[in-house]
Design an enzyme around this catalytic site. Structure first.
Site, PDB file in Angstrom:
ATOM      1  N   ASP A 161       4.626 -67.346  23.566  1.00  0.00           N
ATOM      2  CA  ASP A 161       3.829 -66.152  23.872  1.00  0.00           C
ATOM      3  C   ASP A 161       2.825 -65.865  22.756  1.00  0.00           C
ATOM      4  OD1 ASP A 161       6.094 -65.602  22.320  1.00  0.00           O
ATOM      5  OD2 ASP A 161       6.039 -63.479  22.794  1.00  0.00           O
TER       6      ASP A 161
ATOM      7  N   ASP B  23       1.958 -66.498  15.372  1.00  0.00           N
ATOM      8  CA  ASP B  23       1.671 -65.428  14.406  1.00  0.00           C
ATOM      9  C   ASP B  23       1.694 -66.052  13.000  1.00  0.00           C
ATOM     10  OD1 ASP B  23       1.890 -63.044  12.841  1.00  0.00           O
ATOM     11  OD2 ASP B  23       2.784 -61.980  14.492  1.00  0.00           O
TER      12      ASP B  23
ATOM     13  N   ARG C 226       8.516 -55.621  27.282  1.00  0.00           N
ATOM     14  CA  ARG C 226       8.279 -56.991  27.778  1.00  0.00           C
ATOM     15  C   ARG C 226       7.796 -56.973  29.226  1.00  0.00           C
ATOM     16  NH1 ARG C 226      10.615 -60.626  23.984  1.00  0.00           N
ATOM     17  NH2 ARG C 226      12.574 -59.949  23.053  1.00  0.00           N
TER      18      ARG C 226
HETATM   19  C1  PRP Z   1       8.189 -64.034  18.456  1.00  0.00           C
HETATM   20  C2  PRP Z   1       7.361 -64.855  19.418  1.00  0.00           C
HETATM   21  C3  PRP Z   1       7.289 -66.197  18.758  1.00  0.00           C
HETATM   22  C4  PRP Z   1       7.328 -65.852  17.287  1.00  0.00           C
HETATM   23  C5  PRP Z   1       5.956 -65.983  16.710  1.00  0.00           C
HETATM   24  O1  PRP Z   1       9.532 -64.266  18.686  1.00  0.00           O
HETATM   25  O2  PRP Z   1       7.953 -64.936  20.688  1.00  0.00           O
HETATM   26  O3  PRP Z   1       8.387 -67.002  19.097  1.00  0.00           O
HETATM   27  O4  PRP Z   1       7.805 -64.511  17.186  1.00  0.00           O
HETATM   28  O5  PRP Z   1       5.908 -65.552  15.378  1.00  0.00           O
HETATM   29  P1  PRP Z   1       5.712 -66.513  14.116  1.00  0.00           P
HETATM   30  O6  PRP Z   1       4.510 -67.366  14.395  1.00  0.00           O
HETATM   31  O7  PRP Z   1       5.487 -65.524  13.004  1.00  0.00           O
HETATM   32  O8  PRP Z   1       6.966 -67.303  13.923  1.00  0.00           O
HETATM   33  P2  PRP Z   1      10.734 -63.296  18.220  1.00  0.00           P
HETATM   34  O9  PRP Z   1      11.448 -63.930  17.049  1.00  0.00           O
HETATM   35  O10 PRP Z   1      10.223 -61.897  18.025  1.00  0.00           O
HETATM   36  O11 PRP Z   1      11.724 -63.364  19.451  1.00  0.00           O
HETATM   37  P3  PRP Z   1      11.435 -63.082  21.021  1.00  0.00           P
HETATM   38  O12 PRP Z   1      10.652 -64.259  21.552  1.00  0.00           O
HETATM   39  O13 PRP Z   1      12.819 -63.015  21.604  1.00  0.00           O
HETATM   40  O14 PRP Z   1      10.666 -61.792  21.154  1.00  0.00           O
END
Ligand code: PRP
Length: 183
Positions: free
Chosen positions: A103, A106, A168
């Site tokens: 999704d 970051d 979500r």
């Molecule tokens: C979020 C998102 C990515 C990740 C991106 O996941 O879905 O997997 O963070 O961030 P990064 O590039 O800084 O690693 P999260 O750990 O919040 O879990 P989720 O998908 O269950 O919301």
């Protein structure tokens, strides 16, 4: 449509129509790249679940789907840097063309970890597709092969993305009001 969540949203960043249009383009691009190659779509839970469902239906290529769950935020707004697998692959991916479906990209911690992990599991090659790309926060040298939208460094929710597991189910991408997460 009634929505209990709308009052917490500062502004809409990507509308439903913009999502539909762009995901159609991404699906077509994946079709061109993977026709006849039987790729494996690998959704990264939980955030990708809605994007994954829409993307695989716009990429009408013979393929199968798999999910992996990782976490590095544990309800924080900044990545801890430590990525944990909370639900592992349920199949052998040796020699498979793997399309990672995310999704948001970051800091890059999640995808840097996953790319390496999937290569150690024998993937033939890895293609990273992310709906949102937030380059301002990148700390790892990782780029997406395909990105839906580049977004500014704001707290985005909806269409799979959460704040404390909520929002979500909003059908669009919105920016959360700062007072919601600074309380
Ligand atoms: C979020 C998102 C990515 C990740 C991106 O996941 O879905 O997997 O963070 O961030 P990064 O590039 O800084 O690693 P999260 O750990 O919040 O879990 P989720 O998908 O269950 O919301």
């Amino acid at each position: 449509m009634n929505s209990e969540m709308e009052k917490d949203i500062l502004k809409v960043l990507v509308t439903e129509e913009e999502l539909r249009q762009r995901i159609g383009e991404l699906g077509e691009e994946l079709y061109q790249r993977f026709e006849g190659k039987n790729p494996l779509f690998l959704g990264v839970l939980k955030g990708s679940f809605i994007f994954m469902a829409d993307l695989v239906r716009t990429a009408q290529v013979k393929s199968d789907v798999e999910f992996i769950a990782v976490s590095s935020y544990q309800n924080a707004t900044v990545s801890s840097g430590r990525v944990q697998i909370t639900h592992d692959l349920q199949q052998d991916i040796t020699d498979r063309h793997v399309i990672i479906v995310e999704d948001i990209l970051d800091s890059g911690n999640t995808l840097a970890f996953l790319k390496n992990y999937l290569l150690t599991k024998g993937a033939k090659d890895i293609t990273i597709v992310t709906l949102l790309d937030k380059p301002a926060r990148r700390t790892k040298a990782i780029t997406a092969d395909l990105a839906g939208f580049v977004v500014p460094d704001e707290f985005v929710v909806g269409y799979g993305l959460d704040y404390c597991q909520q929002y979500r189910n909003m059908p669009y991408i919105g920016v959360l009001k700062p007072e919601v997460y600074s309380n």
